[in-house]
Design a protein around this motif. Structure first.
Motif, PDB file in Angstrom:
ATOM      1  N   ILE A  62       0.909  -1.210  -0.014  1.00  0.00           N
ATOM      2  CA  ILE A  62       0.080  -0.015   0.010  1.00  0.00           C
ATOM      3  C   ILE A  62       0.734   1.233   0.058  1.00  0.00           C
ATOM      4  N   HIS A  92      -1.859  -1.314  -4.062  1.00  0.00           N
ATOM      5  CA  HIS A  92      -2.969  -0.442  -3.792  1.00  0.00           C
ATOM      6  C   HIS A  92      -2.343   0.939  -3.377  1.00  0.00           C
ATOM      7  N   VAL A 100      -3.307   4.731  -1.758  1.00  0.00           N
ATOM      8  CA  VAL A 100      -4.327   5.931  -1.116  1.00  0.00           C
ATOM      9  C   VAL A 100      -3.843   7.300  -1.401  1.00  0.00           C
ATOM     10  N   ASN A 132      -5.505  -0.837  -7.269  1.00  0.00           N
ATOM     11  CA  ASN A 132      -6.667  -0.602  -6.044  1.00  0.00           C
ATOM     12  C   ASN A 132      -6.576   0.617  -5.631  1.00  0.00           C
ATOM     13  N   ARG A 184      -7.879   4.333  -3.517  1.00  0.00           N
ATOM     14  CA  ARG A 184      -8.811   4.830  -2.458  1.00  0.00           C
ATOM     15  C   ARG A 184      -8.356   6.301  -2.546  1.00  0.00           C
ATOM     16  N   LEU A 213      -6.972  -0.457   5.347  1.00  0.00           N
ATOM     17  CA  LEU A 213      -6.941  -1.250   4.084  1.00  0.00           C
ATOM     18  C   LEU A 213      -6.110  -2.405   4.473  1.00  0.00           C
ATOM     19  N   SER A 236      -8.330  -4.713   6.675  1.00  0.00           N
ATOM     20  CA  SER A 236      -9.145  -5.538   5.542  1.00  0.00           C
ATOM     21  C   SER A 236      -8.604  -6.624   4.915  1.00  0.00           C
TER      22      SER A 236
END
Ligand SMILES: Cc1ncc(COP(=O)(O)O)c(C=O)c1O
Length: 377
Positions: A77, A102, A104, A132, A134, A152, A155
């Motif tokens: 991430i 991912h 953010v 992915n 966000r 995140l 999850s």
């Protein structure tokens, strides 16, 4: 792979490196010669350290992702702005290492969803990689981005299948990533091994955003006794912030008894323009002039400001202007050999902002420049 033994740090022995970039990057004087006559220029081309991965970020990621893999991560991430070069490079590097990407990302108005994310530059590359994503508002790292990244990660773990997400620091400027530029310095030293002392660069200029690149260069320069002067041109924040970050890295490496940031790093503050990620027609015109004159391509957020800072310090020193915002770089650059460390960022330049300025006619096209050029007698 373990880091090269050129750096006198035994910490390196336990550190792994994932080979991701096309390195060593070239160090060249060819196009740099046309930058400014008063100073001899060369360029270290980290803009050519890979395509999707290109730029300074790949060097940090070689160390950060090696740590992620060592710790059994399955997912990575990253965070930043929607046009963050680091988040894009981190996601591309993660895919190259078989990890799921991912990001953010901060946007002006996340409620606008797809439109807030955009379709150009680094956002387009995330879309093509299937990152992915966000979106958050323009929140600070610790209190805004980090909680979303942690949620995140939780999850992903709760989803089962033994998945584990590795959270990367903003801009890759943490204690793992700093090794990227310690090693980059070792690479430069190897390239200069047969160069006579009078031909070695005396000063290095680099754009600084989260501080890790400049900190790595400054620490390695001091460690290897190279005695070049490292000038970090701020694109945001201020000297106190970047010196503070450099001191944190010195401490993370256990070197606080032998050096401190203020004595190894000069911070140049006068070239932030209208703010982070913003540019003016005047700056763009200058960057365009550099591209036309020398073929050196720059982005408006980082390398454009870095280069204008580097050239500005030279010009200011020559013109005898007020030294206040130029820091140490102001003094005595004339006739010296300055190295501009090109850190990439060209995908960010494709976010549409520059196209709009060019289209508005505020910046002359190549054809207009040619038409205005004096004809030979
Ligand atoms: C193209 C480019 N140059 C320079 C920088 C600054 O590097 P650092 O964040 O290590 O200060 C960044 C990233 O922030 C970048 O994307």
């Amino acid at each position: 792979m373990t880091p090269t033994p050129l750096l006198p740090l035994d910490l390196g022995a336990s550190l792994q490196r994932a080979l991701l970039g096309y390195l060593p990057s070239a160090q060249s004087e060819d196009e740099a010669q046309r930058l400014a006559a008063s100073v001899r220029w060369s360029i270290k081309h980290d803009d050519m350290s890979g395509s999707m991965l290109g730029g300074n970020k790949v060097r940090k990621l070689e160390f950060e992702l090696a740590v992620a893999l060592q710790q059994g991560a399955t997912d990575v991430i990253a965070c930043g702005g929607v046009q963050s070069n680091y988040a894009r490079a981190a996601c591309a590097a993660a895919m190259q290492c078989g990890l799921r990407p991912h990001a953010v990302l901060r946007a002006d108005d996340p409620s606008q969803g797809d439109e807030a994310f955009g379709w150009h530059g680094n956002a387009l590359l995330h879309r093509m990689m299937g990152t992915n994503v966000r979106l958050t508002g323009r929140v600070p790292f610790k209190t805004g981005l980090l909680p979303v990244m942690e949620e995140l990660a939780a999850s992903i773990a709760a989803g089962g299948g033994g998945r584990k997400a590795h959270i990367l620091p903003v801009g890759g400027s943490g204690a793992d990533g700093v090794w990227g530029y310690l090693e980059a310095w070792a690479e430069l030293e190897a390239q200069l091994r047969d160069v006579s002392s009078s031909d070695r660069p005396s000063d290095v200029f680099v754009a600084t955003g989260s501080g890790g690149t400049a900190a790595g260069l400054a620490i390695a320069n001091a460690l290897t006794g190279s005695r070049m002067r490292i000038h970090a041109v701020c694109v945001c924040d201020d000297a106190a912030y970047f010196l503070g970050h450099c001191d944190e890295m010195i401490e993370a490496l256990g070197l606080e008894s032998s050096m401190d940031a203020a004595s190894i790093l000069s911070v140049v503050e006068g070239f932030k323009g209208s703010g982070y990620g913003r540019t003016t027609a005047e700056d763009l015109r200058a960057m365009h002039g550099i591209a036309l004159e020398s073929g050196v391509l720059l982005d408006a957020t980082y390398t454009g400001k870095g280069m204008l800072g580097a050239l500005g310090c030279t010009a200011a020193a020559l013109a005898g202007r007020d030294a206040a915002s130029f820091g140490e770089a102001f003094h005595g650059l004339q006739g010296r050999h300055c190295l501009f460390w090109h850190t990439g960022g060209l995908f960010g330049a494709m976010d549409g902002m520059l196209s709009e300025l060019m289209r508005s006619g505020e910046v002359p096209t190549a054809a207009a420049v040619e038409a205005a050029a004096p004809t030979s007698p």
